[in-house]
Structure formats: C-alpha cells, structure tokens
Design a protein around this motif. Sequence first.
Motif, PDB file in Angstrom:
ATOM      1  N   LEU A 192       0.826  -1.209   0.000  1.00 50.09           N
ATOM      2  CA  LEU A 192       0.000   0.000   0.000  1.00 50.09           C
ATOM      3  C   LEU A 192       0.862   1.262   0.000  1.00 50.09           C
ATOM      4  O   LEU A 192       0.545   2.246  -0.675  1.00 50.09           O
ATOM      5  CB  LEU A 192      -0.907  -0.027   1.243  1.00 50.09           C
ATOM      6  N   THR A 223      -5.984   9.560  -7.594  1.00 46.90           N
ATOM      7  CA  THR A 223      -7.183  10.371  -7.366  1.00 46.90           C
ATOM      8  C   THR A 223      -7.315  10.639  -5.870  1.00 46.90           C
ATOM      9  O   THR A 223      -6.683   9.983  -5.048  1.00 46.90           O
ATOM     10  CB  THR A 223      -8.448   9.645  -7.854  1.00 46.90           C
ATOM     11  N   LYS A 224      -8.174  11.611  -5.576  1.00 44.05           N
ATOM     12  CA  LYS A 224      -8.385  11.967  -4.171  1.00 44.05           C
ATOM     13  C   LYS A 224      -8.825  10.742  -3.363  1.00 44.05           C
ATOM     14  O   LYS A 224      -8.354  10.500  -2.256  1.00 44.05           O
ATOM     15  CB  LYS A 224      -9.474  13.048  -4.099  1.00 44.05           C
ATOM     16  N   ARG A 225      -9.750   9.982  -3.944  1.00 43.31           N
ATOM     17  CA  ARG A 225     -10.265   8.816  -3.243  1.00 43.31           C
ATOM     18  C   ARG A 225      -9.150   7.810  -2.956  1.00 43.31           C
ATOM     19  O   ARG A 225      -9.053   7.261  -1.863  1.00 43.31           O
ATOM     20  CB  ARG A 225     -11.364   8.157  -4.093  1.00 43.31           C
ATOM     21  N   GLN A 226      -8.303   7.601  -3.969  1.00 49.14           N
ATOM     22  CA  GLN A 226      -7.230   6.631  -3.784  1.00 49.14           C
ATOM     23  C   GLN A 226      -6.257   7.077  -2.697  1.00 49.14           C
ATOM     24  O   GLN A 226      -5.815   6.281  -1.874  1.00 49.14           O
ATOM     25  CB  GLN A 226      -6.507   6.394  -5.110  1.00 49.14           C
ATOM     26  N   TRP A 227      -5.947   8.372  -2.693  1.00 50.56           N
ATOM     27  CA  TRP A 227      -5.037   8.862  -1.648  1.00 50.56           C
ATOM     28  C   TRP A 227      -5.677   8.701  -0.264  1.00 50.56           C
ATOM     29  O   TRP A 227      -5.012   8.377   0.708  1.00 50.56           O
ATOM     30  CB  TRP A 227      -4.675  10.330  -1.881  1.00 50.56           C
ATOM     31  N   GLN A 228      -6.985   8.958  -0.203  1.00 53.56           N
ATOM     32  CA  GLN A 228      -7.666   8.843   1.092  1.00 53.56           C
ATOM     33  C   GLN A 228      -7.682   7.404   1.592  1.00 53.56           C
ATOM     34  O   GLN A 228      -7.439   7.144   2.768  1.00 53.56           O
ATOM     35  CB  GLN A 228      -9.106   9.345   0.971  1.00 53.56           C
ATOM     36  N   ILE A 229      -7.980   6.486   0.681  1.00 53.95           N
ATOM     37  CA  ILE A 229      -8.017   5.076   1.081  1.00 53.95           C
ATOM     38  C   ILE A 229      -6.613   4.623   1.469  1.00 53.95           C
ATOM     39  O   ILE A 229      -6.431   3.870   2.429  1.00 53.95           O
ATOM     40  CB  ILE A 229      -8.557   4.188  -0.072  1.00 53.95           C
ATOM     41  N   LYS A 231      -4.225   6.455   2.707  1.00 51.72           N
ATOM     42  CA  LYS A 231      -3.893   7.031   4.015  1.00 51.72           C
ATOM     43  C   LYS A 231      -4.645   6.293   5.136  1.00 51.72           C
ATOM     44  O   LYS A 231      -4.047   5.898   6.143  1.00 51.72           O
ATOM     45  CB  LYS A 231      -4.287   8.509   4.008  1.00 51.72           C
ATOM     46  N   GLY A 232      -5.939   6.079   4.919  1.00 55.24           N
ATOM     47  CA  GLY A 232      -6.733   5.372   5.926  1.00 55.24           C
ATOM     48  C   GLY A 232      -6.268   3.934   6.098  1.00 55.24           C
ATOM     49  O   GLY A 232      -6.169   3.430   7.217  1.00 55.24           O
ATOM     50  N   GLY A 233      -5.970   3.291   4.975  1.00 57.28           N
ATOM     51  CA  GLY A 233      -5.515   1.899   5.020  1.00 57.28           C
ATOM     52  C   GLY A 233      -4.201   1.758   5.759  1.00 57.28           C
ATOM     53  O   GLY A 233      -4.022   0.847   6.571  1.00 57.28           O
TER      54      GLY A 233
ATOM     55  N   PHE B  52      -9.051  15.108  -9.531  1.00 56.84           N
ATOM     56  CA  PHE B  52      -7.674  15.591  -9.672  1.00 56.84           C
ATOM     57  C   PHE B  52      -6.729  14.404  -9.536  1.00 56.84           C
ATOM     58  O   PHE B  52      -6.893  13.578  -8.644  1.00 56.84           O
ATOM     59  CB  PHE B  52      -7.353  16.613  -8.588  1.00 56.84           C
ATOM     60  N   LEU B  53      -5.766  14.323 -10.433  1.00 56.13           N
ATOM     61  CA  LEU B  53      -4.760  13.257 -10.354  1.00 56.13           C
ATOM     62  C   LEU B  53      -3.438  13.897  -9.932  1.00 56.13           C
ATOM     63  O   LEU B  53      -2.949  14.806 -10.607  1.00 56.13           O
ATOM     64  CB  LEU B  53      -4.583  12.561 -11.701  1.00 56.13           C
ATOM     65  N   GLU B  68     -14.649  13.089  -0.209  1.00 56.08           N
ATOM     66  CA  GLU B  68     -14.872  11.674  -0.552  1.00 56.08           C
ATOM     67  C   GLU B  68     -15.375  10.911   0.664  1.00 56.08           C
ATOM     68  O   GLU B  68     -14.844  11.054   1.760  1.00 56.08           O
ATOM     69  CB  GLU B  68     -13.548  11.040  -1.015  1.00 56.08           C
ATOM     70  N   LEU B  72     -14.097   2.355   4.605  1.00 57.17           N
ATOM     71  CA  LEU B  72     -12.956   1.489   4.919  1.00 57.17           C
ATOM     72  C   LEU B  72     -12.918   1.107   6.400  1.00 57.17           C
ATOM     73  O   LEU B  72     -12.521   0.000   6.747  1.00 57.17           O
ATOM     74  CB  LEU B  72     -11.658   2.195   4.515  1.00 57.17           C
ATOM     75  N   TYR B  73     -13.348   2.012   7.262  1.00 53.76           N
ATOM     76  CA  TYR B  73     -13.211   1.761   8.700  1.00 53.76           C
ATOM     77  C   TYR B  73     -14.151   0.657   9.194  1.00 53.76           C
ATOM     78  O   TYR B  73     -13.977   0.149  10.294  1.00 53.76           O
ATOM     79  CB  TYR B  73     -13.448   3.055   9.484  1.00 53.76           C
ATOM     80  N   ILE B 133      -9.400  -2.313   1.421  1.00 50.46           N
ATOM     81  CA  ILE B 133      -8.540  -1.372   0.682  1.00 50.46           C
ATOM     82  C   ILE B 133      -8.666  -1.618  -0.821  1.00 50.46           C
ATOM     83  O   ILE B 133      -8.829  -0.685  -1.606  1.00 50.46           O
ATOM     84  CB  ILE B 133      -7.070  -1.522   1.140  1.00 50.46           C
ATOM     85  N   SER B 137     -10.595   1.166  -3.045  1.00 46.21           N
ATOM     86  CA  SER B 137      -9.725   1.912  -3.970  1.00 46.21           C
ATOM     87  C   SER B 137     -10.062   1.621  -5.421  1.00 46.21           C
ATOM     88  O   SER B 137      -9.426   2.155  -6.318  1.00 46.21           O
ATOM     89  CB  SER B 137      -8.258   1.552  -3.780  1.00 46.21           C
TER      90      SER B 137
END
Lengths: 497, 186
Positions: A192, A223-229, A231-233, B52-53, B68, B72-73, B133, B137
């Motif tokens: 990860l 993407t924002k979502r991927q970065w968030q997951i 970080k959370g993961g 945004f990428l 977003e 996950l939690y 995850i 993701s």
Amino acid sequence: MASETQAHPPAAGHGHDSHEHGHFGPEMWVIPEGPGLVADVNERQRTTPGIWRVVFYAGAILTILGIVGFLLKAFTAGFSDHRAWGFYVAAFAFVFTLTASAPLAACAFRFTKSHWRRPLSRIAEIFSLVSIVNILLFIPALIALPDIGVMHESGEQLVRRSIWFQELVNPSGWLLAGMIGLSFCSVAILWLAALPDMAQSRHLVTGFRASLYGRLAGGWYGTKRQWQIQKGGLAILGALYFMMVVFVQFLVVSDFAMAMIPGWKDSILPPFYTVISFQGGLASILLVAYVMRRWGGYRYLIGQAPFWAASKVLLGLTLLHTYHLFAFFITYWYGRLEVEQAILNYLMFDSYIGIFWAQLFFTFFIPFPILVSNHARREGWGAPLAAIFIVIGLMLWHIRIFAAAFAAAPAVEGGLYYLPSDAFSFPALLLPVPGATFPDLWDIFMILGGVGIVLLVFRIGMMLLPPLSLWEMKEGSMYQRVDTLIRGRYLVLAKPE
Amino acid sequence: MAMPGFLQQLRDAMYPPSRKQAILGLFQDAESAATAGDALKDAGVPDTDYDFLTDSPYPEGSLGEREEKHRLYLYPFIGALLGLSSGIMITAMSQVAYPLVTGGKPVLSLPPMAIVCYEGTMLGAILFTVIGIVFESRLPKFVLGLYDERITQGFLGLRVNAEPEQRYEVIQIMNSAGAVEVKTDQ
C-alpha cells in the motif's frame, strides 16, 4: 505541486548550490525537488554502487553457509531432541526481532506526522519482505519445539508449561498462523505504501520491474479517493500491525524461551522482548539508511536530520532495554526462591556470565555514551555507530536467552514434563543449574546464515522496489522550507492536519 | 483485442456503457488546476464527474475538490468480529471435546482461550482491511485509462467525464485555466 516545489531551494549536493540552511550544516535538512525525483531515483537504482554488490554477495554467501549448516545439522542431529536446535532458534529469533518491528517505525512516525521520517519510511517497509523469510525460518523451529502434552508409559498424559490450553498437543498451527498473519499485514503495508511509487515508476522501468509494477499498481491514478483510502488503510494496517507484532513477539518469547526453562515464570520477559525488538528494528533501519547515505548514492536525499531525530528515540529504547533488564534481575534477586536464583545463575551470573556481560556492554555501556553525545547525534554518525553495537549486542542476547533456554532441560518427565496433578508442587525446576552450551560449526553457520538472509532479501527488495518513499518525500517538499526568523534561517514545517 | 461475447455482456452488466467521454487536462501548477476545477463547478459539471490526479497527497480541500466518503473503517470491525467468533468457537469446542483439568483450573478457562481469540480477531481484522482497501480503492484495474506521465513529475491532472455536448466547453475551461495540454480518450 510544481509551483510549490519550485519555490524551494535546490537539494543539497544535487548538482546545484547547496540550499540555504541556517545555522545548521548544509546537510542537516535535505528538501528534495519534487519534479524529477521519480526519474532520478529510478536511474540511481539502475546504476548500482559497489557497496550494494558487496551486500548482495555477502548476503548470498552467508545464506548458502546457513543452508549448509542447517542441512548438516538436520542430518546429524535430527529433530527428535530439541536441545540440538537452540542456536538455530536463537538465529531465527534474532532475525525476527530485528525485522518484525522495523515496518512499525514507518507506521509509528507516520502516525505522529514526523517530517524527518520521510527518507526512512521505505527502508523500514522493505524489511517486510524479510517477514516472508521469517515464515520459512519459523517452520524448523516449530518442528523442533516439543509437544505440550506427551503420553506417559503409565497411560497418563504428561504436560509441560505453556501459554496454550493444554488440550492442544502442539501449538504449531496457531504459532504459524500468527507468523503468517503478521507477515501478510507487513507485506500489505509495504504494497500500500509503495503503490503510488510503483505507479509513478511504471513508465520509467523495463523488464520484470515494469511487469511487476504494472500488476501491483494497476489502476492507481492518484485520485483523491485513492489517496484517502491509502492514508486510511496505512493507518488501520499500522495499528493492526502494532497489535499483531507485540502478540507474535509474546508468543515467540513465551514458547521458545520462557516455557523451555523449567520454572521460569516471568511477566517482564514479553514486554522486555518487545522493547528489544523495537530497539533492534530502529537500529537496523538507521544502519541501512546510513549505508544508503554514505556509500549508496543517496546523500542528496537523506540528510542528517533523520539520524538526529531517530537517535533520540534509539536512546530512549536503549534506556528502556536496560531498565527492563534490571527489572527482570531485581524481581528474581529479591524473590530468592531456589528456582529464581537458579535462573539468575543460569542466564546471568554463572553459566552464561561471559555472554551476559558482553551483551550488556554492546547494548548499553557502549551505545549509551554515543547516543548521549549531542555532537555524535547531530552529525548523523552517532546513531548508526551505536546501532552497530546494539545489533551485535542483540545477537548475543538472543544466544543467551534462546540457545540457553533450548539447552536447559531434556523433554522427559522431571525435565520439561510433569503430571498435571503435580502442578501445585513446583515440578520440573531448573535444578541443578546446567552449564553453558557452546555452538558447533553448523550452529555458527546457521547464525551467520540468519544475518546473510536479511542482507540478501533486503537487497533484493531494494532492487525491486523504489528504495525511498517518493510520494512521501514529494509531499514533504510541499510542507518544508527554510525561512527567516529575525536574523536566523530556520526550517519551517507545515502540518496541515 | 475483442472480448468474448459473454465476458463483454458481463462487463456491460457490471459497468453499463456510458456516453460520457474522458478528458484529461494537464496543469503545471496546483493553482491553475484548482481554478479549472472551480470553473467546471460553475459550468454545471457535477463534482462527481471530475477528479484531480496528483503524484502526492494534497491537503484536504486544497484543490476545491469534493469530499470523498468511504467505508474502509467498517471492514476491520467486521473482520475482527468474524475472527473473534471463530476463535471462541474453536477454543470452546476443543476444550469441551477434550476435557483435561490442569492445575485445578476450569475446563473452559478464559485466559488460555484469550490467546487464540485474540489471534483470530487480529487475523480477521487484517484480512478484511486488505479486502476493504482493494475494494474501496477500486483496484486492481489492468487497463490504464487516460493518464499522462508528466503527472509523476509534479504536474496535476484534471480528469473529467463529460457528456458529449459538454466536451467542447470543458476543453475551453481547461485551456482558459492554463492547461499545458488537454487530452481526450478519442
């Protein structure tokens, strides 16, 4: 990103003038430039400095020696008498101690949002690959571990002391499941954490690495979502890893050390072992980071600040190690039961007195003054130098505890085993105190093999994965800059959360 | 390479074909990308239609992006509950099946059961976290969509899924905001 990082002074030693660094040396804080970092590190990874070849070949040779030693030991001694495998278990536990806690450093300092951790994160995470080897190394140790319960000639079941419920004849399944779970968690953390770097590097690499990165990082766009997951993961897995590594350390030290010395009941040993593991893990990370900085070609990306900051943590762990050692000693010394005196004499003051004092010097008396010296800490060499002594001392600690534990008593009634009905009459004590056991040639080979396999697997990990956490270093370059306060130049850190 | 018929049908059922077209704007700095995002919002493009990428995580809300939501939690809790239940069942059943009184302790003793229960809990939590995850993701995807390698060098991408009639307007917005290049998937 670009506009943020362009405002930064260029990185020290990166083909530019050294950046404005205030009253500290130019190499204290290294703030890399984001653009070009991925290509630069990939190129540097491709051109291997000599030191890495030395590490690779030394690791390979020592690993082969270890395999030879293991095979010859297995053929000559077999697995029927656990006492033949004490030094193997010591070698395994030493590797496990050093490597299992290392990934935790990346998680812990990420939790605390310490900027200095950024160049150390990936080094810590690559140790996760060694955890796969730990599973393999663990299997012979499990085979050598005597059963919890054996049948007596009279038809009654004999038992030995154990943390497991005693209907379980052999706890290998649960022990192995714990080790596999720990390894799975650490590899998941590595995957990860390295996911964005593999995705960013996949266009720049060829061959096996291109295929590997494509498979492991498929679909990562940032993407924002991927970065968030992500970080959370990392946060959740880091917390679970902490809970799991402490648990598995408890299992290893309880089953392979404490339970093997008749009469040894010690509540301090499991936390003591955990502290030792944290100390060894951090020492290993600092050693690797120093080699990368000094000889590995990463001086322009790894400043002195990580060593300066981590050395204070290492000092704390060194003091905690010594405190736990004293707590272990004083409890038994005041206890004065015959078995407590026997255990003190066996592990400290009689049978293994030489190795005990040598270990104490290596883990405390030598590293402590080095780590106390502010000059040594700040210059960056103090912590790695102390780490060398600590790692040697920890190897001696493992030999003293694990090899001694396996050699303490035979797997017979009156040795390790007793009748369950005799549980209240203090059966199976360490009396009289046995003498020290010395390694034979195959034992020495296996201990060297333990060191070798760590070097080899770590080096392979560095070849396969980006050896620095590129996304974290880029993120760091957004949040760090050197600025003026009155007349001094200081590092200004942003903490957006 | 054409997909076999049934695979294509399965894919269409899971991901219904969309009329929307992907457009990727490439920006050299974060300010321009954020400006383009604001302009898209003003032009009525739903904020769920653009992303945004970036090559590193930017602080929450710094680009004016949507918040977003994810679950996950929940995953570790579900895994932990399942693992704990398995641990309790295994230990209780084996102790009842092979009753052996040791040291005068009850057959169903909680302290030795706790070790296996804890291990089961942790293993369940870890396994379900990793599953969470991957699922949350939206990984893995084996075909890389619209992307530009310059994003790895610090550029920012703004990827929009636009209706065909919005296509020209989106490209205009990106160019006005200072996009270095605008790419489409056609």
